[in-house]
Design an enzyme around this catalytic site. Structure first.
Site, PDB file in Angstrom:
ATOM      1  N   ASP A  80     -17.675  19.029   8.752  1.00  0.00           N
ATOM      2  CA  ASP A  80     -16.236  18.784   8.558  1.00  0.00           C
ATOM      3  C   ASP A  80     -15.598  19.985   7.861  1.00  0.00           C
ATOM      4  OD1 ASP A  80     -13.785  17.508   8.382  1.00  0.00           O
ATOM      5  OD2 ASP A  80     -14.323  16.367   6.591  1.00  0.00           O
ATOM      6  N   LEU A  81     -15.359  21.045   8.646  1.00  0.00           N
ATOM      7  CA  LEU A  81     -14.761  22.261   8.080  1.00  0.00           C
ATOM      8  C   LEU A  81     -13.286  22.393   8.466  1.00  0.00           C
ATOM      9  CD1 LEU A  81     -17.738  24.744   8.628  1.00  0.00           C
ATOM     10  CD2 LEU A  81     -17.214  23.344   6.631  1.00  0.00           C
ATOM     11  N   LYS A  82     -12.815  21.464   9.275  1.00  0.00           N
ATOM     12  CA  LYS A  82     -11.387  21.403   9.662  1.00  0.00           C
ATOM     13  C   LYS A  82     -10.858  22.800  10.016  1.00  0.00           C
ATOM     14  CE  LYS A  82     -10.499  17.338   6.780  1.00  0.00           C
ATOM     15  NZ  LYS A  82     -11.723  17.266   5.966  1.00  0.00           N
ATOM     16  N   PHE A  83     -11.480  23.408  11.018  1.00  0.00           N
ATOM     17  CA  PHE A  83     -11.089  24.755  11.419  1.00  0.00           C
ATOM     18  C   PHE A  83      -9.600  24.843  11.735  1.00  0.00           C
ATOM     19  CE2 PHE A  83     -15.626  24.787  12.907  1.00  0.00           C
ATOM     20  CZ  PHE A  83     -16.065  25.738  12.006  1.00  0.00           C
ATOM     21  N   PHE A  84      -8.929  25.819  11.138  1.00  0.00           N
ATOM     22  CA  PHE A  84      -7.502  26.031  11.398  1.00  0.00           C
ATOM     23  C   PHE A  84      -7.182  27.501  11.198  1.00  0.00           C
ATOM     24  CE2 PHE A  84      -3.031  26.083   9.778  1.00  0.00           C
ATOM     25  CZ  PHE A  84      -2.426  25.702  10.963  1.00  0.00           C
ATOM     26  N   PRO A  87      -5.874  30.900  17.447  1.00  0.00           N
ATOM     27  CA  PRO A  87      -6.850  30.382  18.425  1.00  0.00           C
ATOM     28  C   PRO A  87      -8.129  31.202  18.541  1.00  0.00           C
ATOM     29  CG  PRO A  87      -4.622  30.237  19.302  1.00  0.00           C
ATOM     30  CD  PRO A  87      -4.502  30.952  17.993  1.00  0.00           C
ATOM     31  N   THR A  89      -9.638  33.170  16.437  1.00  0.00           N
ATOM     32  CA  THR A  89     -10.497  33.042  15.255  1.00  0.00           C
ATOM     33  C   THR A  89     -11.183  31.681  15.233  1.00  0.00           C
ATOM     34  OG1 THR A  89      -9.029  34.527  14.071  1.00  0.00           O
ATOM     35  CG2 THR A  89     -10.527  33.215  12.725  1.00  0.00           C
ATOM     36  N   GLN A 206      -7.366   8.909  -2.259  1.00  0.00           N
ATOM     37  CA  GLN A 206      -7.144   8.372  -0.922  1.00  0.00           C
ATOM     38  C   GLN A 206      -5.995   7.369  -0.965  1.00  0.00           C
ATOM     39  OE1 GLN A 206      -8.498   9.567   1.648  1.00  0.00           O
ATOM     40  NE2 GLN A 206     -10.686   9.966   1.448  1.00  0.00           N
ATOM     41  N   GLY A 226     -17.814   8.535   1.219  1.00  0.00           N
ATOM     42  CA  GLY A 226     -18.352   9.452   0.227  1.00  0.00           C
ATOM     43  C   GLY A 226     -18.622   8.762  -1.087  1.00  0.00           C
TER      44      GLY A 226
HETATM   45  O1  C5P Z   1     -15.251   9.979  -1.269  1.00  0.00           O
HETATM   46  P1  C5P Z   1     -14.499   9.540  -0.052  1.00  0.00           P
HETATM   47  O2  C5P Z   1     -15.113   8.324   0.611  1.00  0.00           O
HETATM   48  O3  C5P Z   1     -13.010   9.386  -0.285  1.00  0.00           O
HETATM   49  O4  C5P Z   1     -14.695  10.752   0.966  1.00  0.00           O
HETATM   50  C1  C5P Z   1     -14.004  10.862   2.153  1.00  0.00           C
HETATM   51  C2  C5P Z   1     -14.502  12.057   2.893  1.00  0.00           C
HETATM   52  O5  C5P Z   1     -13.827  12.117   4.133  1.00  0.00           O
HETATM   53  C3  C5P Z   1     -14.247  13.405   2.196  1.00  0.00           C
HETATM   54  O6  C5P Z   1     -15.400  14.196   2.442  1.00  0.00           O
HETATM   55  C4  C5P Z   1     -13.052  13.991   2.920  1.00  0.00           C
HETATM   56  O7  C5P Z   1     -13.121  15.398   3.048  1.00  0.00           O
HETATM   57  C5  C5P Z   1     -13.170  13.357   4.294  1.00  0.00           C
HETATM   58  N1  C5P Z   1     -11.941  13.223   5.043  1.00  0.00           N
HETATM   59  C6  C5P Z   1     -10.854  12.485   4.622  1.00  0.00           C
HETATM   60  N2  C5P Z   1      -9.726  12.404   5.409  1.00  0.00           N
HETATM   61  C7  C5P Z   1      -9.689  13.037   6.579  1.00  0.00           C
HETATM   62  C8  C5P Z   1     -10.804  13.778   7.011  1.00  0.00           C
HETATM   63  C9  C5P Z   1     -11.929  13.834   6.218  1.00  0.00           C
HETATM   64  O8  C5P Z   1     -10.900  11.870   3.553  1.00  0.00           O
HETATM   65  N3  C5P Z   1      -8.621  12.918   7.361  1.00  0.00           N
END
Ligand code: C5P
Length: 252
Positions: A80-84, A87, A89, A206, A226
């Site tokens: 999950d590196l969310k490349f941005f 294009p 690169t 969140q 997480g």
């Molecule tokens: O600790 P928690 O359960 O909140 O972790 C959520 C994980 O999901 C984190 O690693 C975060 O980077 C990832 N994530 C997110 N929302 C997104 C994409 C990924 O919370 N839209």
């Protein structure tokens, strides 16, 4: 914080990807700063969990070391590196990851960025990030955006699907609408999972959160979890409870 009412999608659930094993439904987010800590979490969880997420923090700390270690143990990895970036690169960055055994990788951006990433995806599935689950309606207003989070998620998910993405990352609050309106082909991975309303920490970053059962019940194929697992005194208890919740949601 209270959980929202989610739509009932019994028909969608009958068609849902029930072939995904329960041990792959939860993707444990290894948000730690060393490979040792990540390995410790995997060793504690692996009797029940076969899918792990390596994100920015751990990747910066260990590059592919942890990724390869997880794969060598026979588990799956979501990178999950969310490349941005521009294009070209993004294409070159995705090319560094493909064919290394990673199952899922995340990108976001406009059509050209997504197309470039797709060109280089190799054997990986690419997920487009729609709107972060830490992002709420008030953040939309603060950025001068007038549409709802749900509409923005839907718009981005539909575009990602049209362009050829395998799936999207979206909150459980939008998963139902996405599955209903965009169909089963779209893989939905949902972070922002909390065990229950009574366990919400007011300081939690969140915002658009649901339980694992609610997410899968409304259409998510996988949930990303997480801190509720990695910071639990008894992670296996949390995992078992969530897996029961998911199993019950799939049979309802
Ligand atoms: O600790 P928690 O359960 O909140 O972790 C959520 C994980 O999901 C984190 O690693 C975060 O980077 C990832 N994530 C997110 N929302 C997104 C994409 C990924 O919370 N839209």
């Amino acid at each position: 914080m209270s959980f929202p009412m989610l739509p009932n999608h019994n028909q969608m659930k009958k068609m849902s990807k029930e072939n995904i094993p329960l041990q792959d439904r939860i993707i444990v987010a290894l948000d730690v700063d060393t490979t040792d800590k990540a390995q410790e979490i995997v060793k504690r969880c692996e009797s029940h969990i076969g899918f792990y997420k390596v994100g920015l923090q751990l990747f910066m700390a260990s590059w592919f070391e942890t990724v390869d270690w997880i794969l060598d143990r026979g588990h799956k990895v979501m990178l999950d590196l969310k490349f941005f970036d521009i294009p070209e690169t993004v294409k070159l960055a995705v090319a560094q990851v493909n064919n290394r055994g990673v199952s899922l990788a995340t990108i976001h951006g406009n059509d050209a960025i997504i197309r470039a990433a797709l060109e280089a995806r190799g054997d990986m599935k690419l997920l487009a990030v729609t709107v972060l689950t830490s992002f709420g309606e008030e953040d939309m207003r603060a950025m001068g955006m007038t549409q709802s989070v749900s509409d923005l998620v839907f718009f981005r998910a539909r575009r990602a699907l049209e362009l050829g993405c395998d799936g999207v990352v979206s909150s459980g609050m939008e998963a139902g609408r996405l599955k209903t309106e965009l169909g089963e082909k779209l893989l939905i991975v949902t972070p922002g999972i909390r065990p229950g309303a009574n366990t919400m920490d007011p300081a939690d970053d969140q915002k658009r959160v649901v339980t694992a059962g609610m997410a899968v019940g409304s259409g998510a194929d996988h949930v990303v979890v997480g801190r509720p697992i990695t910071r639990a005194a008894d992670p296996i208890l949390v995992i078992e409870t969530m897996q029961q919740d998911i199993a019950a949601a799939l049979t309802r």
